[in-house]
Design a protein around this motif. Sequence first.
Motif, mmCIF file in Angstrom:
data_model
loop_
_atom_site.group_PDB
_atom_site.id
_atom_site.type_symbol
_atom_site.label_atom_id
_atom_site.label_comp_id
_atom_site.label_asym_id
_atom_site.label_seq_id
_atom_site.Cartn_x
_atom_site.Cartn_y
_atom_site.Cartn_z
ATOM 1 N N GLU A 151 0.841 -1.206 0.000
ATOM 2 C CA GLU A 151 0.000 0.000 0.000
ATOM 3 C C GLU A 151 0.876 1.255 0.000
ATOM 4 O OE1 GLU A 151 -3.196 0.924 -0.445
ATOM 5 O OE2 GLU A 151 -3.243 -1.161 -1.109
ATOM 6 N N GLN A 152 1.992 1.160 0.731
ATOM 7 C CA GLN A 152 2.902 2.310 0.809
ATOM 8 C C GLN A 152 3.505 2.632 -0.560
ATOM 9 O OE1 GLN A 152 6.067 2.072 3.778
ATOM 10 N NE2 GLN A 152 7.247 3.581 2.623
ATOM 11 N N ARG A 153 3.882 1.574 -1.298
ATOM 12 C CA ARG A 153 4.469 1.811 -2.620
ATOM 13 C C ARG A 153 3.445 2.452 -3.561
ATOM 14 N NH1 ARG A 153 7.823 -2.302 -6.567
ATOM 15 N NH2 ARG A 153 8.021 -0.826 -8.275
ATOM 16 N N VAL A 154 2.191 2.009 -3.445
ATOM 17 C CA VAL A 154 1.122 2.601 -4.261
ATOM 18 C C VAL A 154 0.997 4.088 -3.932
ATOM 19 C CG1 VAL A 154 -1.383 2.620 -4.689
ATOM 20 C CG2 VAL A 154 -0.157 0.432 -4.527
ATOM 21 N N MET A 184 -6.824 14.019 -5.260
ATOM 22 C CA MET A 184 -7.627 14.418 -4.089
ATOM 23 C C MET A 184 -8.267 13.205 -3.436
ATOM 24 S SD MET A 184 -9.232 18.108 -5.129
ATOM 25 C CE MET A 184 -9.985 17.615 -6.638
ATOM 26 N N ASP A 185 -8.725 12.276 -4.249
ATOM 27 C CA ASP A 185 -9.333 11.039 -3.779
ATOM 28 C C ASP A 185 -8.341 10.212 -2.942
ATOM 29 O OD1 ASP A 185 -11.781 9.634 -3.958
ATOM 30 O OD2 ASP A 185 -10.773 8.096 -5.164
ATOM 31 N N GLN A 186 -7.071 10.430 -3.236
ATOM 32 C CA GLN A 186 -6.002 9.684 -2.554
ATOM 33 C C GLN A 186 -5.447 10.480 -1.373
ATOM 34 O OE1 GLN A 186 -5.822 6.805 -4.046
ATOM 35 N NE2 GLN A 186 -4.126 5.811 -2.976
ATOM 36 N N GLY A 187 -6.080 11.623 -1.112
ATOM 37 C CA GLY A 187 -5.651 12.451 0.032
ATOM 38 C C GLY A 187 -4.432 13.298 -0.257
ATOM 39 N N ILE A 188 -4.166 13.537 -1.549
ATOM 40 C CA ILE A 188 -2.989 14.336 -1.919
ATOM 41 C C ILE A 188 -3.467 15.734 -2.353
ATOM 42 C CG2 ILE A 188 -1.114 14.574 -3.622
ATOM 43 C CD1 ILE A 188 -1.086 11.434 -3.674
#
Length: 190
Positions: A151-154, A184-188
């Motif tokens: 998940e971290q690499r993603v 934005m959906d990914q919290g970025i």
Amino acid sequence: MSRSSTYSCTNMSSDAALILEAANFAAEKHKQQRRKDPEKTPYINHPLGVARILSHEGGITDTAVLQAALLHDTVEDTNTTFEEIELHFGQDVRNIVEEVTDDKTLPKMERKRLQMEHAPHCSQKAKLVKLADKLYNLRDLKRCTPEGWSEQRVQEYFQWASEVVKGLRGTNSILEGKLDHMFMDQGIAV
Ligand SMILES: Nc1nc2c(ncn2[C@@H]2O[C@H](COP(=O)(O)OP(=O)(O)O)[C@@H](OP(=O)(O)OP(=O)(O)O)[C@H]2O)c(=O)[nH]1
Ligand SMILES: [Mn+2]
């Protein structure tokens, strides 16, 4: 003009024929390759999808850009040379492919850093291909996780892609808007 002569212009290259030629060239070059997803999707789905994003979503009709999208990973990921691309598709297509090709002899961290550094200096045509490439890959990451990716690499790929996209802005508002939604959906923050 008779119907038969309408269809007998074999030397006159229509844009559709030029684009199909690039699709066929890429299919031949990538024929042994698969994507990193568990289904092992044929690799050619990616360049085809990148070209389709440009045409179907981005409204791009420039033939050289669509050809370059189809060819964009051939030099990076197969035995194809830039000279071969130029010979078959001309200087304009070669230049775009060259601009979007990472030097695989460099360490991965360096390649990733160079993409961030070079993005703002790319031509508009190369920026279009890069935007569509990132949009396809981020959607693919949402669809399923490549084998061996944490998940971290993603999340790190999303973060890095957002940095590259910052350098590509002002090129195509539709594609940039869709990328912004993904970030934005990914919290970025964008
Ligand atoms: N999301 C996703 N990507 C996959 C998959 N299979 C292959 N890829 C390719 O993997 C690359 C991203 O993986 P990384 O580990 O970050 O990069 P690397 O292959 O260059 O080492 C992308 O290359 P690229 O197109 O050259 O783009 P970029 O790395 O320059 O953005 C992408 O096309 C898959 O199933 N899902
Ligand atoms: Mn690609």
